[in-house]
Design an enzyme around this catalytic site. Structure first.
Site, mmCIF file in Angstrom:
data_model
loop_
_atom_site.group_PDB
_atom_site.id
_atom_site.type_symbol
_atom_site.label_atom_id
_atom_site.label_comp_id
_atom_site.label_asym_id
_atom_site.label_seq_id
_atom_site.Cartn_x
_atom_site.Cartn_y
_atom_site.Cartn_z
ATOM 1 N N ARG A 1 6.586 8.476 2.270
ATOM 2 C CA ARG A 1 7.292 8.072 1.039
ATOM 3 C C ARG A 1 6.654 8.723 -0.179
ATOM 4 O O ARG A 1 5.451 8.928 -0.234
ATOM 5 C CB ARG A 1 7.265 6.547 0.891
ATOM 6 N N ASN B 1 0.493 3.276 6.606
ATOM 7 C CA ASN B 1 1.636 4.185 6.470
ATOM 8 C C ASN B 1 2.331 3.941 5.142
ATOM 9 O O ASN B 1 2.768 4.858 4.468
ATOM 10 C CB ASN B 1 2.601 4.009 7.633
ATOM 11 N N ASP C 1 0.145 11.453 9.276
ATOM 12 C CA ASP C 1 -0.952 10.673 9.844
ATOM 13 C C ASP C 1 -2.295 11.144 9.274
ATOM 14 O O ASP C 1 -2.657 12.315 9.394
ATOM 15 C CB ASP C 1 -0.928 10.843 11.368
ATOM 16 N N GLU D 1 -9.327 0.856 5.975
ATOM 17 C CA GLU D 1 -10.354 0.278 6.849
ATOM 18 C C GLU D 1 -11.166 1.340 7.578
ATOM 19 O O GLU D 1 -12.328 1.121 7.912
ATOM 20 C CB GLU D 1 -9.680 -0.627 7.903
ATOM 21 N N HIS E 1 -4.212 -1.424 -0.308
ATOM 22 C CA HIS E 1 -3.705 -1.492 1.069
ATOM 23 C C HIS E 1 -3.193 -0.104 1.414
ATOM 24 O O HIS E 1 -2.155 0.330 0.905
ATOM 25 C CB HIS E 1 -2.590 -2.534 1.197
ATOM 26 N N LEU E 2 -3.936 0.599 2.261
ATOM 27 C CA LEU E 2 -3.606 1.996 2.573
ATOM 28 C C LEU E 2 -3.305 2.128 4.063
ATOM 29 O O LEU E 2 -4.205 2.212 4.891
ATOM 30 C CB LEU E 2 -4.790 2.911 2.196
ATOM 31 N N HIS F 1 3.644 -5.739 0.455
ATOM 32 C CA HIS F 1 2.348 -5.908 1.139
ATOM 33 C C HIS F 1 1.688 -7.246 0.803
ATOM 34 O O HIS F 1 0.463 -7.393 0.901
ATOM 35 C CB HIS F 1 1.365 -4.768 0.782
ATOM 36 N N GLU G 1 -2.247 -9.592 8.696
ATOM 37 C CA GLU G 1 -0.998 -10.200 8.200
ATOM 38 C C GLU G 1 -0.487 -11.260 9.177
ATOM 39 O O GLU G 1 0.079 -12.270 8.762
ATOM 40 C CB GLU G 1 0.044 -9.094 7.997
ATOM 41 N N ILE H 1 -5.820 3.205 6.912
ATOM 42 C CA ILE H 1 -6.628 4.243 6.248
ATOM 43 C C ILE H 1 -7.790 3.605 5.491
ATOM 44 O O ILE H 1 -8.943 4.041 5.603
ATOM 45 C CB ILE H 1 -5.750 5.078 5.282
#
Ligand code: ADP
Length: 391
Positions: A239, A209, A281, A329, A206-207, A179, A376, A327
């Site tokens: 994961r 997937n 999700d 954000e 950083h949340l 990430h 990104e 997530i």
């Protein structure tokens, strides 16, 4: 019209692309998103403000990443015929031990990146397929690789090593952290808009997937929850996150599972999906009445809190927390469940600001708490523009 840069971000069944002006601070002209490549692929093109320009079902014509790229480029050509691509910036998940910054892609670099495929089997082959497709489509353009690992390449030894016999470290079995493009963007935002936090110690979560936390001190990564692969650390959509290696031995020796079966379970059937039995999700889980959904969210937020505590120890203090990714954000609930029990650490939350989706969401406590949308693509575009000498 001056030149443009194209950004490419190839996932396992998706392809994101962006068209930017080739300036030190690139302007976004268009973004494209192809999903479900290989099966019912479809593609959407929007302008720089997110307004849809075109959408198309690709069906049989979207069997591979190269097909999806061809279709996306045809749509770009149709809607932005003046585009002149002089550089293509690629997201490449793994840059190994050596690449600590973006690099121009030639046959030698591409060979080195292919050798890293076993380290990131779910991502690296797709990233490099995108590189090959773009080289064929834009033979005159500069191709630049931007790595998710690069931002983490200067961790202190103790944050990079596992307690294995030393030879494994020398052979590259170490914590890489991922990430990095997202963290690079956030570090830039802190420098630009929150200099007091940029000068301090910040845990960035950083949340999406995929999920990880990075400890950033004065703009540099000092620790990451992700390890040798993108499996470690926080539980994610599918994961597993942190796992006692003894569990893997148990699965092999007592349950008779093969490496392929374990890999499939740890990458694709664990995390929020595995724990809830409902979905990977977060929106679906938040809307569910099923207690397993609440438990999955509770485990997710508990592990985030634990790792923020660990980051505070690794950084010898904590001045800020930043939430980002889909997530981070958007989920007021996740941010609340993470922050409320961290009051002892100086973390406060302004409930109204959190619910409203504001950028600054602390209630004036010692630790600044922010929610910042990541970008990104912009980090890749900056690197590609810099390779062209912009700025
Ligand atoms: P990726 O890692 O694939 O780029 P994203 O960063 O887009 O993923 O994050 C996807 C996650 O964000 C999903 O779990 C999704 O449910 C979650 N998400 C998106 N919007 C919201 C929202 N409004 N509330 C809660 N979760 C959300």
């Amino acid at each position: 019209m001056s030149g443009h840069v194209l950004t490419l971000n190839a996932g396992s069944s998706s392809l994101k692309l962006g068209l930017f002006t080739a300036e030190a601070e690139p302007g976004c002209l268009a973004e494209g998103h192809a999903e479900r490549i290989g099966k019912d692929a479809r593609i959407r093109l929007a302008d720089g403000d997110g307004r849809e320009l075109a959408a198309r079902e690709l069906g049989e014509a979207g069997a591979t990443h190269a097909d999806a790229l061809d279709a996306a480029l045809a749509m770009l050509e149709e809607h932005l015929p003046e585009a002149r691509v002089e550089a293509v910036g690629h997201r490449v998940v793994h840059g190994g031990q050596d690449f600590d910054r973006p690099v121009r892609l030639d046959d030698r670099v591409l060979g080195a990146l292919e050798a890293l495929e076993p380290f990131a089997p779910l991502h690296q082959p797709h990233n490099l397929a995108g590189v090959r497709a773009a080289r064929a489509a834009f033979p005159q353009a500069i191709q630049v690789a931007c790595f998710d690992t690069a931002f983490h390449r200067h961790h202190p030894f103790v944050n990079d090593v596992f307690g294995l016999p030393r030879a494994f470290y020398e052979r590259g079995v170490r914590r890489y952290g991922f990430h990095g493009l997202s963290y690079d963007y956030i570090a830039g935002e802190l420098a630009r808009a929150h200099p007091e936090l940029h000068a301090g110690r910040v845990a960035v979560a950083h949340l999406g997937n995929g999920a990880s936390i990075c400890g950033i001190v004065q703009g540099r990564s000092v620790a990451s929850t992700m390890g040798f692969t993108a499996l470690d650390g926080l539980p994610m959509g599918t994961r597993v996150g942190q796992l006692d290696p003894g569990v893997v031995l148990h699965l092999i020796e007592q349950e008779g599972m093969s490496a392929a079966e374990i890999s499939e379970m740890l990458y694709k059937r664990s995390g929020l999906l595995g724990l809830s039995g409902i979905s990977n999700d977060m929106r679906t889980l938040e809307a569910s009445e099923d207690p397993r959904a609440a438990e999955a969210i509770a485990y997710f937020t508990f592990r985030i809190r634990r790792e923020i505590g660990a980051m505070a120890a690794a950084m010898a203090g904590l001045d800020g927390i930043v939430f980002t990714g889909g997530i981070g954000e958007n989920s007021a609930r996740v941010r609340r469940e993470v922050c409320a029990p961290l009051e002892w650490l100086g973390v406060t939350l302004d409930e109204a600001a959190n619910e409203a989706g504001a950028r600054r969401i602390d209630a004036g406590g010692r630790v600044g708490v922010l929610a910042i949308p990541t970008d990104e693509e912009r980090v890749i575009a900056r690197a590609a523009a810099a390779a062209l000498g912009a700025g």
